[in-house]
Design a protein around this motif. Structure first.
Motif, PDB file in Angstrom:
ATOM      1  N   VAL A 242      -7.985 -54.545  40.780  1.00 62.13           N
ATOM      2  CA  VAL A 242      -7.947 -53.231  40.144  1.00 62.13           C
ATOM      3  C   VAL A 242      -7.427 -53.367  38.710  1.00 62.13           C
ATOM      4  O   VAL A 242      -6.512 -54.144  38.432  1.00 62.13           O
ATOM      5  CB  VAL A 242      -7.058 -52.268  40.975  1.00 62.13           C
TER       6      VAL A 242
ATOM      7  N   TRP B 110      -6.393 -52.242  50.848  1.00 64.08           N
ATOM      8  CA  TRP B 110      -5.663 -52.269  49.583  1.00 64.08           C
ATOM      9  C   TRP B 110      -4.404 -53.094  49.800  1.00 64.08           C
ATOM     10  O   TRP B 110      -3.745 -52.968  50.825  1.00 64.08           O
ATOM     11  CB  TRP B 110      -5.228 -50.869  49.168  1.00 64.08           C
TER      12      TRP B 110
ATOM     13  N   GLU C 198     -17.771 -51.470  39.876  1.00 65.26           N
ATOM     14  CA  GLU C 198     -16.450 -51.767  39.302  1.00 65.26           C
ATOM     15  C   GLU C 198     -15.764 -50.492  38.831  1.00 65.26           C
ATOM     16  O   GLU C 198     -14.579 -50.260  39.112  1.00 65.26           O
ATOM     17  CB  GLU C 198     -16.618 -52.741  38.138  1.00 65.26           C
TER      18      GLU C 198
ATOM     19  N   CYS D  22     -12.728 -49.035  31.882  1.00 64.26           N
ATOM     20  CA  CYS D  22     -11.870 -48.755  33.044  1.00 64.26           C
ATOM     21  C   CYS D  22     -10.420 -48.410  32.711  1.00 64.26           C
ATOM     22  O   CYS D  22      -9.619 -48.218  33.612  1.00 64.26           O
ATOM     23  CB  CYS D  22     -11.907 -49.882  34.078  1.00 64.26           C
TER      24      CYS D  22
ATOM     25  N   ALA E 183      -9.125 -46.238  43.022  1.00 63.93           N
ATOM     26  CA  ALA E 183      -7.748 -46.731  42.944  1.00 63.93           C
ATOM     27  C   ALA E 183      -6.890 -45.802  42.082  1.00 63.93           C
ATOM     28  O   ALA E 183      -5.756 -45.476  42.443  1.00 63.93           O
ATOM     29  CB  ALA E 183      -7.722 -48.152  42.396  1.00 63.93           C
TER      30      ALA E 183
ATOM     31  N   ASN F 229     -12.394 -48.806  40.591  1.00 66.41           N
ATOM     32  CA  ASN F 229     -11.218 -48.542  39.765  1.00 66.41           C
ATOM     33  C   ASN F 229     -10.864 -47.055  39.765  1.00 66.41           C
ATOM     34  O   ASN F 229      -9.694 -46.681  39.770  1.00 66.41           O
ATOM     35  CB  ASN F 229     -11.430 -49.042  38.337  1.00 66.41           C
TER      36      ASN F 229
END
Length: 181
Positions: free
Chosen positions: A31, A10, A75, A154, A82, A79
């Protein structure tokens, strides 16, 4: 499908003003969380941990009932990881959603349905803090919250649990079989 490994990193990219995940092999994931919603440790370089990998797997398993392509599921799951690790705490914004009579107590990775006066959408549960949950929009088509605001794939929102119902998935047409013999 992406397989997490201990070389993933990250980091915050100043140029793109975004949190990124270096996946190795010249692949970088951007992100979807806006910078203003990141906690301070998101701006320091850190490894993709065993806990991150476990959360990633939990999110993927939870969304198996969704009709999304494998890349979209990856994806959404990245996300979600994160968000679970780097998202600032939010206050609930439940007023956008209709209260449900059958109250739901979702778990990490569950898919729930939230209804507005203008439509409904499926959301992935990132975190349940008792009476409210951090949710991530799991539909690829936007959901109008009111006449001026909508949510996209997202995006995150915190919602009281009494606004959600368990997502049942697509309704399958029963197959009628004849027993022969």
């Amino acid at each position: 499908m992406l397989k997490p490994n201990n070389s993933w990193m990250w980091y915050y990219d100043q140029k793109y003003d975004a949190l990124m995940l270096d996946l190795g092999d010249d692949m970088v994931f951007r992100v979807a969380i806006p910078t203003k919603n990141l906690i301070p440790c998101a701006f320091a370089r850190s490894t993709f941990t065993v806990d991150d990998a476990s959360a990633y797997q939990s999110f993927l398993e939870g969304m198996s009932i969704l009709e999304l392509s494998a890349p979209r599921k990856a994806e959404l799951a990245l996300n979600a990881v994160a968000a679970s690790r780097f998202h600032k705490p939010l206050m609930p914004k439940s007023w956008f959603f209709n209260q449900q009579s059958d109250g739901h107590s979702p778990q990490l990775g569950d898919i729930v349905t939230l209804n507005t006066d203008l439509g409904e959408g499926q959301f992935l549960i990132i975190e349940n803090s008792g009476s409210a949950s951090l949710c991530m929009m799991a539909d690829t088509t936007s959901l109008p919250l009111n006449a001026a605001k909508e949510m996209s794939f997202c995006e995150t929102i915190k919602v009281m649990n009494d606004r959600m119902t368990a997502y049942e998935g697509a309704v399958e047409t029963p197959i009628t079989l004849a027993l022969v013999g």
